[in-house]
Motif scaffolding. Structure first.
Motif, PDB file in Angstrom:
ATOM      1  N   UNK A   1       0.796  -1.239   0.000  1.00 27.41           N
ATOM      2  CA  UNK A   1       0.000   0.000   0.000  1.00 27.41           C
ATOM      3  C   UNK A   1       0.824   1.282   0.000  1.00 27.41           C
ATOM      4  N   UNK A   2       2.106   1.198   0.412  1.00 28.36           N
ATOM      5  CA  UNK A   2       2.911   2.419   0.486  1.00 28.36           C
ATOM      6  C   UNK A   2       4.022   2.434  -0.561  1.00 28.36           C
ATOM      7  N   UNK A   3       3.890   1.591  -1.576  1.00 27.91           N
ATOM      8  CA  UNK A   3       4.842   1.587  -2.687  1.00 27.91           C
ATOM      9  C   UNK A   3       4.222   2.265  -3.898  1.00 27.91           C
ATOM     10  N   UNK A   4       5.011   3.068  -4.592  1.00 29.03           N
ATOM     11  CA  UNK A   4       4.515   3.697  -5.814  1.00 29.03           C
ATOM     12  C   UNK A   4       4.477   2.679  -6.945  1.00 29.03           C
ATOM     13  N   UNK A   5       3.783   3.018  -8.011  1.00 30.00           N
ATOM     14  CA  UNK A   5       3.705   2.124  -9.170  1.00 30.00           C
ATOM     15  C   UNK A   5       5.096   1.862  -9.740  1.00 30.00           C
ATOM     16  N   UNK A   6       5.938   2.872  -9.781  1.00 30.41           N
ATOM     17  CA  UNK A   6       7.292   2.703 -10.304  1.00 30.41           C
ATOM     18  C   UNK A   6       8.127   1.821  -9.388  1.00 30.41           C
ATOM     19  N   UNK A   7       7.983   2.004  -8.078  1.00 32.35           N
ATOM     20  CA  UNK A   7       8.714   1.158  -7.143  1.00 32.35           C
ATOM     21  C   UNK A   7       8.295  -0.303  -7.283  1.00 32.35           C
ATOM     22  N   UNK A   8       7.011  -0.537  -7.476  1.00 31.22           N
ATOM     23  CA  UNK A   8       6.535  -1.917  -7.645  1.00 31.22           C
ATOM     24  C   UNK A   8       7.168  -2.567  -8.868  1.00 31.22           C
ATOM     25  N   UNK A   9       7.280  -1.821  -9.943  1.00 30.09           N
ATOM     26  CA  UNK A   9       7.930  -2.350 -11.152  1.00 30.09           C
ATOM     27  C   UNK A   9       9.394  -2.698 -10.870  1.00 30.09           C
ATOM     28  N   UNK A  10      10.088  -1.808 -10.160  1.00 26.17           N
ATOM     29  CA  UNK A  10      11.493  -2.035  -9.848  1.00 26.17           C
ATOM     30  C   UNK A  10      11.670  -3.258  -8.952  1.00 26.17           C
ATOM     31  N   UNK A  11      10.828  -3.369  -7.936  1.00 25.94           N
ATOM     32  CA  UNK A  11      10.946  -4.495  -6.995  1.00 25.94           C
ATOM     33  C   UNK A  11      10.698  -5.815  -7.708  1.00 25.94           C
ATOM     34  N   UNK A  12       9.654  -5.875  -8.514  1.00 25.88           N
ATOM     35  CA  UNK A  12       9.348  -7.119  -9.218  1.00 25.88           C
ATOM     36  C   UNK A  12      10.482  -7.499 -10.149  1.00 25.88           C
ATOM     37  N   UNK A  13      11.010  -6.526 -10.891  1.00 22.45           N
ATOM     38  CA  UNK A  13      12.117  -6.810 -11.808  1.00 22.45           C
ATOM     39  C   UNK A  13      13.336  -7.329 -11.056  1.00 22.45           C
ATOM     40  N   UNK A  14      13.637  -6.726  -9.907  1.00 21.74           N
ATOM     41  CA  UNK A  14      14.780  -7.172  -9.119  1.00 21.74           C
ATOM     42  C   UNK A  14      14.553  -8.573  -8.561  1.00 21.74           C
ATOM     43  N   UNK A  15      13.344  -8.851  -8.099  1.00 23.07           N
ATOM     44  CA  UNK A  15      13.047 -10.178  -7.565  1.00 23.07           C
ATOM     45  C   UNK A  15      13.220 -11.254  -8.634  1.00 23.07           C
ATOM     46  N   UNK A  16      12.736 -10.978  -9.834  1.00 24.08           N
ATOM     47  CA  UNK A  16      12.901 -11.930 -10.947  1.00 24.08           C
ATOM     48  C   UNK A  16      14.388 -12.135 -11.231  1.00 24.08           C
ATOM     49  N   UNK A  17      15.145 -11.045 -11.233  1.00 28.58           N
ATOM     50  CA  UNK A  17      16.580 -11.116 -11.508  1.00 28.58           C
ATOM     51  C   UNK A  17      17.310 -11.895 -10.411  1.00 28.58           C
ATOM     52  N   UNK A  18      17.063 -11.541  -9.157  1.00 29.84           N
ATOM     53  CA  UNK A  18      17.769 -12.180  -8.047  1.00 29.84           C
ATOM     54  C   UNK A  18      17.377 -13.647  -7.887  1.00 29.84           C
ATOM     55  N   UNK A  19      16.161 -13.974  -8.222  1.00 29.93           N
ATOM     56  CA  UNK A  19      15.684 -15.349  -8.071  1.00 29.93           C
ATOM     57  C   UNK A  19      16.374 -16.304  -9.032  1.00 29.93           C
ATOM     58  N   UNK A  20      16.665 -15.822 -10.238  1.00 34.34           N
ATOM     59  CA  UNK A  20      17.342 -16.644 -11.245  1.00 34.34           C
ATOM     60  C   UNK A  20      16.603 -17.965 -11.504  1.00 34.34           C
ATOM     61  N   UNK A  21      15.259 -17.882 -11.529  1.00 29.48           N
ATOM     62  CA  UNK A  21      14.399 -19.026 -11.848  1.00 29.48           C
ATOM     63  C   UNK A  21      14.577 -20.200 -10.888  1.00 29.48           C
ATOM     64  N   UNK A  22      15.062 -19.928  -9.689  1.00 31.46           N
ATOM     65  CA  UNK A  22      15.255 -21.018  -8.732  1.00 31.46           C
ATOM     66  C   UNK A  22      13.922 -21.542  -8.192  1.00 31.46           C
ATOM     67  N   UNK A  23      12.982 -20.647  -7.924  1.00 30.75           N
ATOM     68  CA  UNK A  23      11.659 -21.040  -7.434  1.00 30.75           C
ATOM     69  C   UNK A  23      10.612 -20.189  -8.146  1.00 30.75           C
ATOM     70  N   UNK A  24       9.354 -20.622  -8.171  1.00 37.98           N
ATOM     71  CA  UNK A  24       8.297 -19.802  -8.782  1.00 37.98           C
ATOM     72  C   UNK A  24       8.093 -18.490  -8.021  1.00 37.98           C
ATOM     73  N   UNK A  25       7.544 -17.517  -8.733  1.00 36.56           N
ATOM     74  CA  UNK A  25       7.238 -16.211  -8.142  1.00 36.56           C
ATOM     75  C   UNK A  25       5.755 -15.912  -8.308  1.00 36.56           C
TER      76      UNK A  25
END
Length: 285
Positions: A51-75
């Motif tokens: 609720x306290x994240x901006x739309x741009x921050x949400x995009x950044x966080x999701x992109x980083x999570x996908x990158x850091x996860x490296x397809x190890x587990x589902x998201x």
């Protein structure tokens, strides 16, 4: 959807002291939980302070999570709200590359009828490019998804399950008794995991798994004795996590474990000195 069985961790969103996004802390957290044995990541749910994240921050966080996860587990990513059209717009604006599912909270505050909830989720499921999991948490939304409503929505080909955090055991039993075999009944309460799994549940989307992924691996996949001991170990800490609001408690716990800082954004406040002392005293090795 076997990829969403077991432990999903409701990831916190780490912040620096100035409350900007802490991507280094996020990477450390993801590595900690994935190597610790969680089965999937849940990004930007309530525990992630969506609720306290901006739309741009949400995009950044999701992109980083996908990158850091490296397809190890589902998201799984949180995409929900109390305006159906706004949720549909968010779906259009989200990059789902590397994302396997959506967790969508029931509309809050405006308290729709059960028919309105069905219409809301039907439009979301029709539009979503990945499978949708319902999220029922009446303590936050002030509106319950009744068992008959969940079972009606379970027939939609793109709705795969429900995260049940109602605390209503009879409701959970009814869903378990009548749901399709492949429909996931997921606990929204860490300490209810064993009980829900015993009646046909599929695991947990957990707050405490941020800190103790190994214990939740035992809770979901261990022997009966290991499951019981893991649950017993968590009793004291679990009660402390919500005294001053979520994710205040778990972020303070993560600070004590050296994983990330405990900063939260207003209107939440960092743990009080009293809560800090209690959590530190209850730390598990």
């Amino acid at each position: 959807m076997t990829k969403f069985k077991g432990t999903g961790v409701a990831l916190v969103t780490p912040f620096h002291e100035d409350h900007s996004l802490d991507f280094e802390g996020l990477k450390k957290l993801i590595d900690h939980t994935v190597t610790g044995g969680v089965d999937y990541l849940v990004v930007m749910g309530t525990t992630g302070e969506s609720p306290v994240l901006s739309a741009e921050e949400k995009k950044q966080i999701l992109a980083k999570c996908v990158d850091y996860n490296q397809q190890r587990v589902p998201i799984m990513v949180g995409v929900g709200g109390n305006s159906t059209q706004a949720v549909l717009d968010q779906l259009d604006q989200t990059d789902f590359n590397g994302v396997d599912g959506i967790l969508s909270v029931s509309p809050y505050y405006n308290k729709p009828t059960q028919a309105g909830i069905v219409a809301h989720y039907t439009q979301i499921a029709d539009a979503a490019p990945v499978p949708v999991m319902l999220y029922n948490i009446p303590g936050r939304t002030m509106s319950n998804i009744e068992a008959k409503t969940t079972l009606q929505l379970a027939s939609h080909p793109n709705i795969i399950g429900v995260k049940e955090a109602s605390g209503n055991w009879e409701q959970c039993l009814t869903i378990a008794a009548h749901k399709p075999d492949d429909f996931l009944l997921v606990s929204g309460d860490d300490l209810m995991t064993i009980a829900l799994n015993a009646i046909g549940g599929s695991g947990i989307i957990s707050v405490l798994a941020n800190a103790y992924p190994g214990r939740f691996k035992k809770l979901c996949h261990g022997t009966s004795k290991e499951q019981q001991q893991a649950a017993f170990d968590l009793i004291q800490l679990n009660s402390l996590m919500y005294l001053e609001g979520n994710p205040v408690g778990v972020k303070n716990l993560l600070k004590h474990l050296g994983i990330c800082g405990d900063q939260v954004r207003l209107p939440m406040l960092q743990a009080s000195e009293e809560l800090d002392r209690k959590i530190k005293a209850a730390l598990l090795l």
